[in-house]
Design an enzyme around this catalytic site. Sequence first.
Site, mmCIF file in Angstrom:
data_model
loop_
_atom_site.group_PDB
_atom_site.id
_atom_site.type_symbol
_atom_site.label_atom_id
_atom_site.label_comp_id
_atom_site.label_asym_id
_atom_site.label_seq_id
_atom_site.Cartn_x
_atom_site.Cartn_y
_atom_site.Cartn_z
ATOM 1 N N HIS A 16 0.868 -1.187 0.000
ATOM 2 C CA HIS A 16 0.000 0.000 0.000
ATOM 3 C C HIS A 16 0.898 1.228 0.000
ATOM 4 C CE1 HIS A 16 -3.868 2.027 1.730
ATOM 5 N NE2 HIS A 16 -3.134 2.900 1.072
ATOM 6 N N HIS A 18 1.411 4.861 -2.390
ATOM 7 C CA HIS A 18 1.084 5.743 -3.522
ATOM 8 C C HIS A 18 2.378 6.401 -3.963
ATOM 9 C CE1 HIS A 18 -3.287 5.567 -2.564
ATOM 10 N NE2 HIS A 18 -2.807 5.330 -1.352
ATOM 11 N N GLU A 199 -11.341 3.252 5.617
ATOM 12 C CA GLU A 199 -10.297 4.121 6.187
ATOM 13 C C GLU A 199 -11.040 5.186 6.998
ATOM 14 O OE1 GLU A 199 -8.156 6.468 3.266
ATOM 15 O OE2 GLU A 199 -6.577 7.045 4.684
ATOM 16 N N ASP A 277 1.848 3.949 2.875
ATOM 17 C CA ASP A 277 0.822 4.787 2.242
ATOM 18 C C ASP A 277 1.426 5.986 1.484
ATOM 19 O OD1 ASP A 277 -1.758 5.416 1.505
ATOM 20 O OD2 ASP A 277 -2.440 6.079 3.480
ATOM 21 N N ASP A 278 1.738 7.049 2.196
ATOM 22 C CA ASP A 278 2.317 8.257 1.587
ATOM 23 C C ASP A 278 3.461 8.740 2.481
ATOM 24 O OD1 ASP A 278 0.140 8.853 -0.562
ATOM 25 O OD2 ASP A 278 -0.986 8.538 1.295
HETATM 26 N N1 ADE Z 1 -4.425 8.776 -1.921
HETATM 27 C C1 ADE Z 1 -3.214 8.814 -1.368
HETATM 28 N N2 ADE Z 1 -3.260 8.375 -0.111
HETATM 29 C C2 ADE Z 1 -4.551 8.049 0.150
HETATM 30 C C3 ADE Z 1 -5.230 7.535 1.276
HETATM 31 N N3 ADE Z 1 -4.613 7.254 2.424
HETATM 32 N N4 ADE Z 1 -6.550 7.335 1.177
HETATM 33 C C4 ADE Z 1 -7.197 7.622 0.045
HETATM 34 N N5 ADE Z 1 -6.603 8.099 -1.036
HETATM 35 C C5 ADE Z 1 -5.280 8.308 -0.994
HETATM 36 ZN ZN ZN Z 2 -3.684 4.768 0.418
#
Ligand code: ADE
Ligand code: ZN
Length: 333
Positions: A16, A18, A199, A277-278
């Site tokens: 997971h 991005h 989420e 995630d990010d």
């Molecule tokens: N795009 C990037 N990170 C995200 C996240 N945690 N939830 C939804 N969309 C995303």
């Molecule tokens: Zn995500």
Amino acid sequence: MNHLELIKNLPKAELHLHIEGTFEPELMFEIARRNQISTRFKSVEEIREAYNFHNLQSFLDIYYEGANVLLHERDFYDLTMAYLVRCREDNVVHTEIFFDPQTHTERGVAFATMFRGIHQALQDAKKEWGITSHMIMCFLRHLSEEDAFKTLNESLPFKKDILAVGLDSSEVGHPPSKFQKVFEAAMSEGYLTVAHAGEEGPAAYIWEALDLLKVKRIDHGVRCLEDEKLMKRIIEEKIPLTVCPLSNLKLCVFKTLKEHNLKKLLDRGVKVTINSDDPAYFGGYANQNYIETAAALGLSSAELKTLAANSFEASFLSHSDKEKWISKVTSQN
Ligand code: ADE
Ligand code: ZN
């Protein structure tokens, strides 16, 4: 071995992630400069100071803004390569990355430009360091299904290098059911499916992702504990959750990491995995997520090994590759 060493030594898969969320302010500044784009930020420090989020949308606004400086194939290459360097440092040996075509095509960047830059970096990391990867194309759920169809069509010339489609962006008010038809079309083209669900959105969105979008994994999914019938299904059918603890903390899904439900899920036998995630926005790559979660929840070495093994089991690797990595995980002491 202490936890820190164990986490460093464990081979891990990231499921997971991005790629646009790995855009560190330093690289953002450099690319903005070479593309002669001015941003509202005067310094790297100013960018970092803006990373104070109170929910998913407050993050997404700044995340899409950051991506605006990506124009050329080289920009996407540099972005992806910088992430792969971090994978190498963290012993992430396999990564299944999300990319958001609409974030770029909406601004006039060609699908092929974005795709080729990301893909070339993945190829080079495989050749140089043996890091394997898959690409997962996400549809932005705040946009229409028609727009997602357009993106699906644009992806078809690159189909052999895209394993799955996913669903991300603003969750509440944009249920999986909104994208049922485009996911059906994607599956008939041979794509596997995953989706962000549970989420910020309710457990009902997780049901929809499973029943309507036929997903193989749920991205996040932490709100599943609110629905006991859903829990039973997730446990019985061994549906993996790609959990992102530092993301959940920064986006206020949980007030503190100590209150995160990852250990509860693990104790119930859910196939949970840890992911970043990010990471450029949430303060840590894969290992940092393992380290801080282990400290906050008091995870044991055995639980850390289970999480690393789960990351391979839940991946889209072949059966034999899964076996190979899981045996390396279990042989760590
Ligand atoms: N795009 C990037 N990170 C995200 C996240 N945690 N939830 C939804 N969309 C995303
Ligand atoms: Zn995500």
